[in-house]
Design a protein around this motif. Structure first.
Motif, PDB file in Angstrom:
ATOM      1  N   THR A  65     -57.256 -70.352  22.706  1.00  0.00           N
ATOM      2  CA  THR A  65     -56.537 -69.968  23.921  1.00  0.00           C
ATOM      3  C   THR A  65     -56.206 -71.216  24.738  1.00  0.00           C
ATOM      4  O   THR A  65     -56.902 -71.542  25.698  1.00  0.00           O
ATOM      5  CB  THR A  65     -57.380 -68.992  24.759  1.00  0.00           C
ATOM      6  OG1 THR A  65     -58.660 -69.598  25.021  1.00  0.00           O
ATOM      7  CG2 THR A  65     -57.600 -67.688  24.017  1.00  0.00           C
ATOM      8  N   PRO A  66     -55.147 -71.936  24.374  1.00  0.00           N
ATOM      9  CA  PRO A  66     -54.804 -73.157  25.097  1.00  0.00           C
ATOM     10  C   PRO A  66     -54.448 -72.935  26.561  1.00  0.00           C
ATOM     11  O   PRO A  66     -54.594 -73.840  27.384  1.00  0.00           O
ATOM     12  CB  PRO A  66     -53.619 -73.718  24.304  1.00  0.00           C
ATOM     13  CG  PRO A  66     -53.109 -72.589  23.493  1.00  0.00           C
ATOM     14  CD  PRO A  66     -54.262 -71.701  23.225  1.00  0.00           C
ATOM     15  N   ASP A  67     -53.954 -71.750  26.895  1.00  0.00           N
ATOM     16  CA  ASP A  67     -53.724 -71.402  28.297  1.00  0.00           C
ATOM     17  C   ASP A  67     -53.818 -69.891  28.424  1.00  0.00           C
ATOM     18  O   ASP A  67     -53.997 -69.170  27.432  1.00  0.00           O
ATOM     19  CB  ASP A  67     -52.378 -71.936  28.813  1.00  0.00           C
ATOM     20  CG  ASP A  67     -51.182 -71.395  28.037  1.00  0.00           C
ATOM     21  OD1 ASP A  67     -51.021 -70.161  27.975  1.00  0.00           O
ATOM     22  OD2 ASP A  67     -50.409 -72.211  27.495  1.00  0.00           O
ATOM     23  N   ALA A  68     -53.699 -69.381  29.635  1.00  0.00           N
ATOM     24  CA  ALA A  68     -53.948 -67.966  29.915  1.00  0.00           C
ATOM     25  C   ALA A  68     -52.967 -67.031  29.222  1.00  0.00           C
ATOM     26  O   ALA A  68     -53.272 -65.851  29.021  1.00  0.00           O
ATOM     27  CB  ALA A  68     -53.915 -67.729  31.426  1.00  0.00           C
ATOM     28  N   ASN A  69     -51.804 -67.551  28.848  1.00  0.00           N
ATOM     29  CA  ASN A  69     -50.783 -66.693  28.248  1.00  0.00           C
ATOM     30  C   ASN A  69     -50.515 -67.009  26.775  1.00  0.00           C
ATOM     31  O   ASN A  69     -49.590 -66.462  26.199  1.00  0.00           O
ATOM     32  CB  ASN A  69     -49.466 -66.812  29.026  1.00  0.00           C
ATOM     33  CG  ASN A  69     -49.496 -66.041  30.328  1.00  0.00           C
ATOM     34  OD1 ASN A  69     -50.299 -66.350  31.203  1.00  0.00           O
ATOM     35  ND2 ASN A  69     -48.660 -65.040  30.472  1.00  0.00           N
ATOM     36  N   THR A  70     -51.341 -67.868  26.175  1.00  0.00           N
ATOM     37  CA  THR A  70     -51.102 -68.272  24.789  1.00  0.00           C
ATOM     38  C   THR A  70     -52.315 -67.974  23.918  1.00  0.00           C
ATOM     39  O   THR A  70     -53.445 -68.323  24.273  1.00  0.00           O
ATOM     40  CB  THR A  70     -50.773 -69.771  24.707  1.00  0.00           C
ATOM     41  OG1 THR A  70     -49.663 -70.062  25.556  1.00  0.00           O
ATOM     42  CG2 THR A  70     -50.437 -70.171  23.282  1.00  0.00           C
ATOM     43  N   VAL A  71     -52.051 -67.333  22.772  1.00  0.00           N
ATOM     44  CA  VAL A  71     -53.090 -67.034  21.787  1.00  0.00           C
ATOM     45  C   VAL A  71     -52.669 -67.653  20.458  1.00  0.00           C
ATOM     46  O   VAL A  71     -51.572 -67.386  19.965  1.00  0.00           O
ATOM     47  CB  VAL A  71     -53.277 -65.511  21.601  1.00  0.00           C
ATOM     48  CG1 VAL A  71     -54.339 -65.224  20.542  1.00  0.00           C
ATOM     49  CG2 VAL A  71     -53.625 -64.838  22.917  1.00  0.00           C
ATOM     50  N   VAL A  72     -53.528 -68.488  19.908  1.00  0.00           N
ATOM     51  CA  VAL A  72     -53.242 -69.142  18.624  1.00  0.00           C
ATOM     52  C   VAL A  72     -54.251 -68.641  17.595  1.00  0.00           C
ATOM     53  O   VAL A  72     -55.456 -68.889  17.716  1.00  0.00           O
ATOM     54  CB  VAL A  72     -53.314 -70.674  18.735  1.00  0.00           C
ATOM     55  CG1 VAL A  72     -53.005 -71.309  17.379  1.00  0.00           C
ATOM     56  CG2 VAL A  72     -52.362 -71.183  19.798  1.00  0.00           C
ATOM     57  N   VAL A  73     -53.766 -67.933  16.606  1.00  0.00           N
ATOM     58  CA  VAL A  73     -54.619 -67.432  15.528  1.00  0.00           C
ATOM     59  C   VAL A  73     -54.453 -68.362  14.329  1.00  0.00           C
ATOM     60  O   VAL A  73     -53.340 -68.551  13.830  1.00  0.00           O
ATOM     61  CB  VAL A  73     -54.238 -65.988  15.132  1.00  0.00           C
ATOM     62  CG1 VAL A  73     -55.151 -65.483  14.015  1.00  0.00           C
ATOM     63  CG2 VAL A  73     -54.309 -65.060  16.339  1.00  0.00           C
ATOM     64  N   LYS A  74     -55.560 -68.946  13.895  1.00  0.00           N
ATOM     65  CA  LYS A  74     -55.545 -69.843  12.744  1.00  0.00           C
ATOM     66  C   LYS A  74     -56.191 -69.147  11.554  1.00  0.00           C
ATOM     67  O   LYS A  74     -57.272 -68.569  11.672  1.00  0.00           O
ATOM     68  CB  LYS A  74     -56.284 -71.139  13.068  1.00  0.00           C
ATOM     69  CG  LYS A  74     -55.625 -71.965  14.156  1.00  0.00           C
ATOM     70  CD  LYS A  74     -56.382 -73.261  14.422  1.00  0.00           C
ATOM     71  CE  LYS A  74     -55.689 -74.088  15.518  1.00  0.00           C
ATOM     72  NZ  LYS A  74     -56.435 -75.328  15.811  1.00  0.00           N
ATOM     73  N   PHE A  75     -55.525 -69.239  10.407  1.00  0.00           N
ATOM     74  CA  PHE A  75     -56.015 -68.624   9.184  1.00  0.00           C
ATOM     75  C   PHE A  75     -56.624 -69.680   8.266  1.00  0.00           C
ATOM     76  O   PHE A  75     -56.292 -70.867   8.353  1.00  0.00           O
ATOM     77  CB  PHE A  75     -54.881 -67.885   8.477  1.00  0.00           C
ATOM     78  CG  PHE A  75     -54.318 -66.740   9.266  1.00  0.00           C
ATOM     79  CD1 PHE A  75     -54.896 -65.488   9.226  1.00  0.00           C
ATOM     80  CD2 PHE A  75     -53.213 -66.928  10.086  1.00  0.00           C
ATOM     81  CE1 PHE A  75     -54.378 -64.437   9.956  1.00  0.00           C
ATOM     82  CE2 PHE A  75     -52.685 -65.891  10.825  1.00  0.00           C
ATOM     83  CZ  PHE A  75     -53.272 -64.632  10.768  1.00  0.00           C
TER      84      PHE A  75
END
Length: 568
Positions: free
Chosen positions: A144-154
């Motif tokens: 969660t780099p910021d409150a509005n960003t979600v990064v899912v890594k596989f």
């Protein structure tokens, strides 16, 4: 109107009304919904039951979901990430979601990326039991780099990155509310599981498990004009017949789900003039699951229906193949569903690209089933009419939920199996219990304290990767997962696991479909289940209820925020 017509044009007949037809929030009073399978919990991570997933979908929501055409659409985000728009990395190992600004939880607090990450931590906690764990297969991390960003890594290239946080089965939980519910504590959080704070159009006023839910319009819902209804009464229990009558004949309710009734019964109800049936074919299959483990009640608690004890005869190919051969599927379709059903030999009958053409099962063959058992040396050695395998009588407990069509199926199949030397005891369980997620109940379909059990389920979206993952060895329900898990039959085949891993890394759609068909065949041919009927989803709504769009690819209640009252 005939059911065939409904199948072809349900969505077109009841398209969304234009914005001008929508009322102001709460101005249309109350809407009444009836599900004859009563919800037992409002947390789909602790139940695989459709009635729990769909009732919860009115309250808690995913980042994206599928519309009535099976198209992925943004829900709590600005757009669906793709390689083309930069949201999915070129190497297919990362997907980045951008949460729409201004979204609030129903308690007025901000919905942020921290809630999304928490949901991942909640479902994948090693001490917990999550009914939707296959949605997070191959996920390495959620950042969660910021409150509005979600990064899912596989963990590797993932051509279909839309398992986590997509569809009604993978909604977002509020981190603040569920903070103390991680791991083994998950099932103890009654208040949270019964009254989740959500971003959806409605909030829970009161939840009476296996009975009724009362809801009110969410005052912080992102569209100030929606929902049109101020109140919801969501009634559970009863029967499919009573539900259909309540909408189409008496007008007591506005929406009735899953009218698993004979075609002539539906037609008679429609003559009541109060409501209209709507139907469509998705991937829903009525099947018999075969327990690969031993449910013997004489085994110690905690060992029954686990891999510690293989089933004494249901892993024998001659047995499960003969059981399938003895079934007259066209007759089951005729008496149970008419035009709302098709013979199915497949676990995944749709989308068409994933539907195998290899398997054949549309012709009953009693004599062939007998000959197969004879050739395998599975004979009736003591003359009591029941064959034995290694000295164990082919005597089975066959359970399902309480429903008129299912009890008709049970009676017919019991007779057919008796003709080939298999003794069958029938059991039916109240649907809200059978499809519930109570780890303490001996009667849930997940615990599977029977030899075979019959039900239907489906999956969200048009790619069955996560659904096919239900056959993975490590997804079997067991005591240390609080009996949660999607691999109900306890099927375990290393070749299946390896092929599914290949599917997760395959980008070419034709090749994905080929692997999907092969996984389907592997499950059926190796005794994980006996498919019976490809079922259309058939529900009904009041003629006065507008905005209904039947969706066979997601929750049927996916667009409940758009429902409204039609005058006259």
């Amino acid at each position: 109107m005939k059911l065939k017509t409904l199948m072809l044009g349900a969505a077109a007949a009841f398209a969304l009304a234009p914005a001008s037809a929508m009322a102001e929030r709460g101005s249309d009073g109350e809407v009444k919904i009836i599900y004859w399978q009563a919800p037992s919990i409002l947390n789909p991570f602790l139940s695989g039951g459709t009635k729990d997933v769909e009732s919860a979908s009115m309250i808690i929501e995913p980042l994206a979901r599928y519309n009535e055409k099976g198209e992925l659409v943004p829900w709590l985000v600005d757009e669906v990430p793709t390689v083309g728009n930069g949201g999915v990395s070129a190497d297919l190992t990362t997907i980045t979601w951008k949460i729409s600004s201004g979204i609030k939880w129903s308690d007025g607090s901000d919905f942020t990326s921290a809630d999304v990450k928490f949901t991942y931590d909640y479902c994948t906690h090693p001490e917990g039991g999550c009914a939707q764990l296959t949605k997070f297969e191959n996920v390495e991390s959620v950042d969660t780099p910021d409150a509005n960003t979600v990064v899912v890594k596989f963990a590797g290239p993932t051509p279909n990155p839309y398992g986590p946080f997509v569809g009604g089965e993978s909604p977002i939980l509020q981190a603040a509310q569920f903070a103390n519910c991680l791991g083994a504590a998950a099932s103890t959080c009654t208040e949270q599981n019964f009254n989740p704070i959500g971003t959806g159009p409605f909030v829970v006023d009161e939840f009476k498990p296996n009975d009724v839910i009362t809801m009110s319009a969410n005052p912080n819902y992102r569209d100030p004009a929606k929902p049109a209804f101020a109140k919801v009464t969501f009634k559970g229990g009863g029967s499919a017949a009573a539900s259909g009558t309540a909408v189409m004949e008496t007008g007591e309710f506005d929406y009735a789900w899953n009218l698993q009734l004979a075609p002539d019964v539906i037609a008679k109800m429609q003559e009541g003039g109060k409501g209209t049936p709507v139907a469509g074919f998705g991937p829903l299959v009525e099947r018999i699951m075969l327990n690969q483990t031993n449910p013997d009640p004489n085994l110690p608690e905690g060992e029954r229906s686990t891999a510690m004890h293989p089933h004494p005869f249901l892993q024998e190919p001659a047995v499960y193949k003969a059981m399938s051969m003895a079934i007259d599927r066209p007759l089951l379709v005729e008496i149970g569903y008419g035009q709302a059903g098709k013979v199915s030999c497949n676990w995944v009958p749709a989308p068409a690209a994933f539907a195998s053409e290899k398997l054949s099962c549309d012709t009953q063959d009693i004599e062939g089933a007998k000959a197969m058992l004879d050739a395998a040396g599975i004979v009736d050695s003591d003359g009591d009419g029941v064959r034995e395998h290694n000295g164990v009588p082919l005597s089975i407990l066959y359970q399902t939920s309480t429903n008129a069509v299912r009890q008709d199926f049970q009676a017919l199949i019991k007779d057919w199996w008796s003709q080939i030397g298999i003794e069958t005891e029938l059991r039916n369980i109240e649907a809200s219990v059978f499809f519930g997620g109570d780890a303490g109940s001996p009667d849930t379909f997940q615990k599977f304290y029977a030899d075979v059990e019959m039900y239907a389920n489906t999956f969200n979206g048009t790619d069955p990767q996560a659904y096919l993952g239900n056959g993975l060895c490590d997804k079997a329900p067991r005591p240390d997962t609080q009996w949660q898990g999607e691999n109900i039959s306890r099927f375990c085949m290393p070749e299946f696991d390896a092929l599914h891993a290949e599917l997760t890394k395959t980008a070419d759609m034709a090749e994905r479909a080929r692997i999907g068909r092969e996984l389907n065949d592997m499950m059926v041919e190796n005794g994980g289940m006996i498919p019976l009927v490809h079922r259309g989803r058939l529900s009904a709504h009041a003629n006065s209820l507008g905005g209904v769009v039947l969706n066979v690819w997601d929750s049927e209640l996916w667009n409940v925020a758009d429902w409204h009252r039609i005058d006259g």
